[in-house]
Design a protein around this motif. Sequence first.
Motif, PDB file in Angstrom:
ATOM      1  N   ASP A 181      74.383  23.561  46.555  1.00  0.00           N
ATOM      2  CA  ASP A 181      75.795  23.936  46.763  1.00  0.00           C
ATOM      3  C   ASP A 181      76.551  24.292  45.493  1.00  0.00           C
ATOM      4  OD1 ASP A 181      75.649  23.799  49.497  1.00  0.00           O
ATOM      5  OD2 ASP A 181      76.358  21.730  49.606  1.00  0.00           O
ATOM      6  N   ILE A 182      75.858  24.826  44.521  1.00  0.00           N
ATOM      7  CA  ILE A 182      76.512  25.130  43.251  1.00  0.00           C
ATOM      8  C   ILE A 182      77.426  26.357  43.360  1.00  0.00           C
ATOM      9  CG2 ILE A 182      74.767  26.585  42.134  1.00  0.00           C
ATOM     10  CD1 ILE A 182      76.625  23.545  40.653  1.00  0.00           C
ATOM     11  N   ILE A 183      77.169  27.217  44.332  1.00  0.00           N
ATOM     12  CA  ILE A 183      78.082  28.336  44.590  1.00  0.00           C
ATOM     13  C   ILE A 183      79.086  27.841  45.629  1.00  0.00           C
ATOM     14  CG2 ILE A 183      78.316  30.713  45.375  1.00  0.00           C
ATOM     15  CD1 ILE A 183      75.338  31.070  44.554  1.00  0.00           C
ATOM     16  N   ASN A 184      80.312  27.648  45.182  1.00  0.00           N
ATOM     17  CA  ASN A 184      81.300  26.978  46.011  1.00  0.00           C
ATOM     18  C   ASN A 184      82.668  27.599  45.750  1.00  0.00           C
ATOM     19  OD1 ASN A 184      83.163  24.789  46.920  1.00  0.00           O
ATOM     20  ND2 ASN A 184      81.238  23.696  47.222  1.00  0.00           N
ATOM     21  N   ASP A 185      83.460  27.764  46.801  1.00  0.00           N
ATOM     22  CA  ASP A 185      84.799  28.322  46.593  1.00  0.00           C
ATOM     23  C   ASP A 185      85.834  27.263  46.220  1.00  0.00           C
ATOM     24  OD1 ASP A 185      85.355  27.073  49.042  1.00  0.00           O
ATOM     25  OD2 ASP A 185      85.729  28.948  50.104  1.00  0.00           O
ATOM     26  N   PHE A 186      85.530  25.998  46.453  1.00  0.00           N
ATOM     27  CA  PHE A 186      86.410  24.872  46.136  1.00  0.00           C
ATOM     28  C   PHE A 186      87.760  24.983  46.843  1.00  0.00           C
ATOM     29  CE2 PHE A 186      83.455  25.246  42.579  1.00  0.00           C
ATOM     30  CZ  PHE A 186      82.952  23.948  42.509  1.00  0.00           C
ATOM     31  N   ILE A 231      65.159  26.715  42.840  1.00  0.00           N
ATOM     32  CA  ILE A 231      65.553  26.938  44.232  1.00  0.00           C
ATOM     33  C   ILE A 231      67.018  26.555  44.384  1.00  0.00           C
ATOM     34  CG2 ILE A 231      65.132  26.354  46.655  1.00  0.00           C
ATOM     35  CD1 ILE A 231      62.291  25.417  45.769  1.00  0.00           C
ATOM     36  N   TYR A 232      67.805  27.480  44.859  1.00  0.00           N
ATOM     37  CA  TYR A 232      69.202  27.218  45.199  1.00  0.00           C
ATOM     38  C   TYR A 232      69.256  27.055  46.717  1.00  0.00           C
ATOM     39  CZ  TYR A 232      70.727  28.900  40.593  1.00  0.00           C
ATOM     40  OH  TYR A 232      70.935  29.066  39.252  1.00  0.00           O
ATOM     41  N   ASP A 281      64.830  33.742  41.230  1.00  0.00           N
ATOM     42  CA  ASP A 281      65.003  32.430  41.849  1.00  0.00           C
ATOM     43  C   ASP A 281      64.894  32.532  43.366  1.00  0.00           C
ATOM     44  OD1 ASP A 281      65.553  31.356  39.306  1.00  0.00           O
ATOM     45  OD2 ASP A 281      67.677  31.841  39.496  1.00  0.00           O
ATOM     46  N   TYR A 282      64.697  31.394  43.989  1.00  0.00           N
ATOM     47  CA  TYR A 282      64.709  31.303  45.451  1.00  0.00           C
ATOM     48  C   TYR A 282      66.117  30.923  45.885  1.00  0.00           C
ATOM     49  CZ  TYR A 282      59.672  31.139  44.793  1.00  0.00           C
ATOM     50  OH  TYR A 282      58.387  31.430  44.424  1.00  0.00           O
ATOM     51  N   PHE A 283      66.550  31.462  47.022  1.00  0.00           N
ATOM     52  CA  PHE A 283      67.885  31.170  47.530  1.00  0.00           C
ATOM     53  C   PHE A 283      67.802  30.959  49.036  1.00  0.00           C
ATOM     54  CE2 PHE A 283      72.093  32.204  49.195  1.00  0.00           C
ATOM     55  CZ  PHE A 283      72.895  31.439  48.374  1.00  0.00           C
ATOM     56  N   LEU A 284      68.210  29.769  49.465  1.00  0.00           N
ATOM     57  CA  LEU A 284      68.212  29.414  50.883  1.00  0.00           C
ATOM     58  C   LEU A 284      69.621  29.001  51.284  1.00  0.00           C
ATOM     59  CD1 LEU A 284      65.065  27.062  50.833  1.00  0.00           C
ATOM     60  CD2 LEU A 284      65.109  29.517  51.333  1.00  0.00           C
ATOM     61  N   ILE A 285      69.959  29.218  52.538  1.00  0.00           N
ATOM     62  CA  ILE A 285      71.226  28.718  53.057  1.00  0.00           C
ATOM     63  C   ILE A 285      70.945  27.546  53.977  1.00  0.00           C
ATOM     64  CG2 ILE A 285      72.529  30.857  52.800  1.00  0.00           C
ATOM     65  CD1 ILE A 285      71.993  31.403  55.798  1.00  0.00           C
ATOM     66  N   LYS A 286      71.940  26.665  54.091  1.00  0.00           N
ATOM     67  CA  LYS A 286      71.798  25.479  54.935  1.00  0.00           C
ATOM     68  C   LYS A 286      72.993  25.360  55.874  1.00  0.00           C
ATOM     69  CE  LYS A 286      73.666  22.286  51.481  1.00  0.00           C
ATOM     70  NZ  LYS A 286      74.837  21.811  52.195  1.00  0.00           N
ATOM     71  N   PRO A 287      72.751  24.861  57.083  1.00  0.00           N
ATOM     72  CA  PRO A 287      73.848  24.732  58.032  1.00  0.00           C
ATOM     73  C   PRO A 287      74.581  23.390  57.964  1.00  0.00           C
ATOM     74  CG  PRO A 287      71.796  24.322  59.155  1.00  0.00           C
ATOM     75  CD  PRO A 287      71.450  24.674  57.736  1.00  0.00           C
ATOM     76  N   GLN A 288      73.980  22.414  57.325  1.00  0.00           N
ATOM     77  CA  GLN A 288      74.553  21.066  57.265  1.00  0.00           C
ATOM     78  C   GLN A 288      74.417  20.517  55.858  1.00  0.00           C
ATOM     79  OE1 GLN A 288      76.064  19.101  59.690  1.00  0.00           O
ATOM     80  NE2 GLN A 288      76.099  20.861  61.062  1.00  0.00           N
ATOM     81  N   HIS A 289      74.578  19.219  55.708  1.00  0.00           N
ATOM     82  CA  HIS A 289      74.611  18.586  54.394  1.00  0.00           C
ATOM     83  C   HIS A 289      73.276  18.611  53.658  1.00  0.00           C
ATOM     84  CE1 HIS A 289      78.555  17.406  55.570  1.00  0.00           C
ATOM     85  NE2 HIS A 289      78.129  16.580  56.500  1.00  0.00           N
ATOM     86  N   LEU A 295      63.011  24.862  53.319  1.00  0.00           N
ATOM     87  CA  LEU A 295      62.766  24.237  52.018  1.00  0.00           C
ATOM     88  C   LEU A 295      61.432  23.505  51.953  1.00  0.00           C
ATOM     89  CD1 LEU A 295      63.614  23.572  49.145  1.00  0.00           C
ATOM     90  CD2 LEU A 295      64.930  21.629  50.067  1.00  0.00           C
ATOM     91  N   GLN A 296      61.137  22.683  52.934  1.00  0.00           N
ATOM     92  CA  GLN A 296      59.881  21.921  52.895  1.00  0.00           C
ATOM     93  C   GLN A 296      58.670  22.866  52.900  1.00  0.00           C
ATOM     94  OE1 GLN A 296      59.385  19.014  55.994  1.00  0.00           O
ATOM     95  NE2 GLN A 296      57.786  17.950  54.876  1.00  0.00           N
ATOM     96  N   SER A 297      58.713  23.921  53.680  1.00  0.00           N
ATOM     97  CA  SER A 297      57.615  24.892  53.699  1.00  0.00           C
ATOM     98  C   SER A 297      57.488  25.600  52.348  1.00  0.00           C
ATOM     99  CB  SER A 297      57.839  25.943  54.794  1.00  0.00           C
ATOM    100  OG  SER A 297      57.798  25.346  56.063  1.00  0.00           O
ATOM    101  N   LEU A 298      58.607  25.954  51.751  1.00  0.00           N
ATOM    102  CA  LEU A 298      58.585  26.614  50.449  1.00  0.00           C
ATOM    103  C   LEU A 298      57.990  25.695  49.386  1.00  0.00           C
ATOM    104  CD1 LEU A 298      59.261  28.901  48.476  1.00  0.00           C
ATOM    105  CD2 LEU A 298      61.614  28.012  48.394  1.00  0.00           C
ATOM    106  N   LEU A 299      58.415  24.450  49.369  1.00  0.00           N
ATOM    107  CA  LEU A 299      57.875  23.498  48.392  1.00  0.00           C
ATOM    108  C   LEU A 299      56.370  23.313  48.575  1.00  0.00           C
ATOM    109  CD1 LEU A 299      60.754  20.873  48.454  1.00  0.00           C
ATOM    110  CD2 LEU A 299      60.176  22.410  46.559  1.00  0.00           C
TER     111      LEU A 299
END
Length: 177
Positions: A14-19, A53-54, A91-99, A107-111
């Motif tokens: 979550d380093i890319i954040n609008d705050f 991985i982001y 870099d790898y970039f994934l989105i997540k729907p929850q926390h 993510l687990q498959s990528l790792l």
Amino acid sequence: MDSSLNRTTVLFVDIINDFNFNGGDKLLANTKEILPHLISLRTFAIENQLPIIYVNDHYGIWQADFQKIIDYCYNDQNKEIITSIQPSNHDYFLIKPQHSAFFQTPLQSLLSELGRDHLIMAGIAGDICILFTAKDAYMYGYHMHIPKNCMASEEKDNNDYALYLLHSVMKADIKPI
């Protein structure tokens, strides 16, 4: 590459954040405090050829395209953070729907595909998304280093308590980098 690092990856959460939310000003200030350490961690990963991985909130943009997320989030408040630590095309970039970065993401498959079982995890918010991600990583048997100077939350006391849990319950190394 040092053989001790050949199973390691760096995970930015979550380093890319609008705050732009209630409490976002506190999280922004605390994130700016850790920014030099995040930059150092990214540099370390690049120098040691570690996968980066982001995993990020999607902000309603259900495409795993970091430039679209950056364009949506970018503002005068966060431009220093985004320009300093944004993903590159390598870099790898994934989105997540929850926390959790593991919940309903690849993510687990990528790792597994990368052959990585040691995570150096950094990002925000430490008492929510880092904590939930670390809980899942622990349950899946990953080894974790979550440097305490690479994690921020809205409230410093909550961040400290999350670090306590990460170390005592999930066996994460929290030594600073």
